[in-house]
Scaffold this motif. Structure first.
Motif: not given
Length: 208
Positions: A86-106
């Motif tokens: 679909h040529g989606l340029t605004n999406c990125e994917l991560y293989n990650m456990d939803a119980e321990a997300l590797d993203f900062p707060d907020n």
């Protein structure tokens, strides 16, 4: 259930997931998407993005960035192909456990949690992580099957729960603890999909 059994189940589902579940879950995806007012600059998190069925449905007339997370690399591989198709340029994917997300707060303005709570070992850890990475005032959408109040249906779901690991989800998952622990101001509850067997919860994080 544990993560290994979940990965095993979705490795089996990945080749046929779109064909088996795409139409069944489509109404829930649409209702969830239509519940949100996307704004330019929004950072959107979708937990359990799976094969990316919902990714082409995000609005393309608003400048948003979508981050998709899933624990199954087999499902993500199909999602990546959908992004390319679909040529989606605004999406990125991560293989990650939803119980321990590797993203900062907020980090996120909007969070979609579609068909996830009953397929993880500890849904309350997922809810805690959702609250942590959501910005104050963020919209959070859950779409999930919750155990029914009808005693006959509830008895069937309870008996079926012993097969949760091979099925890859828990069919006997009650809504009440979610409402008590999610820590959101719930704005909307709506039955979705075939026979209203699934439920959409639209909540908003408290403003600081």
């Amino acid at each position: 259930m544990d993560n290994d059994s979940i990965k095993g189940a979705y490795k089996r589902y990945a080749p046929v997931y779109d064909w088996v579940f795409g139409l069944v879950f489509r109404n829930g995806r649409h209702v969830a998407m239509d519940s949100l007012q996307f704004e330019s600059g929004d950072h959107v998190l979708e937990l359990g993005v799976g094969t990316g069925l919902s990714l082409p449905e995000y609005p393309d007339d608003v400048d948003i960035h979508v981050t998709g997370v899933d624990i199954s690399q087999d499902m993500l591989d199909k999602a990546e192909k959908r992004i390319q198709k679909h040529g989606l340029t605004n999406c990125e994917l991560y293989n990650m456990d939803a119980e321990a997300l590797d993203f900062p707060d907020n980090s996120f303005d909007k969070i979609m949690v579609l068909y996830v709570l009953s397929v993880v070992p500890d849904p309350y850890k997922v809810m805690s992580e959702v609250r942590r990475v959501a910005k104050p005032g963020a919209d959070v959408i859950f779409v999930n099957h919750f155990a029914k109040e009808n005693p006959l249906v509830r008895r069937f779901e309870s008996a079926l729960s012993r097969w949760a690991a091979p099925l890859g989800f828990d069919p006997d998952f009650p809504m009440e603890p979610v409402l008590e622990n999610v820590g959101l101001n719930v704005e909307r509850i709506e039955s979705v999909n075939l026979f209203g067997y699934w439920t959409m919860l639209h909540g908003r994080c408290p403003e600081e």
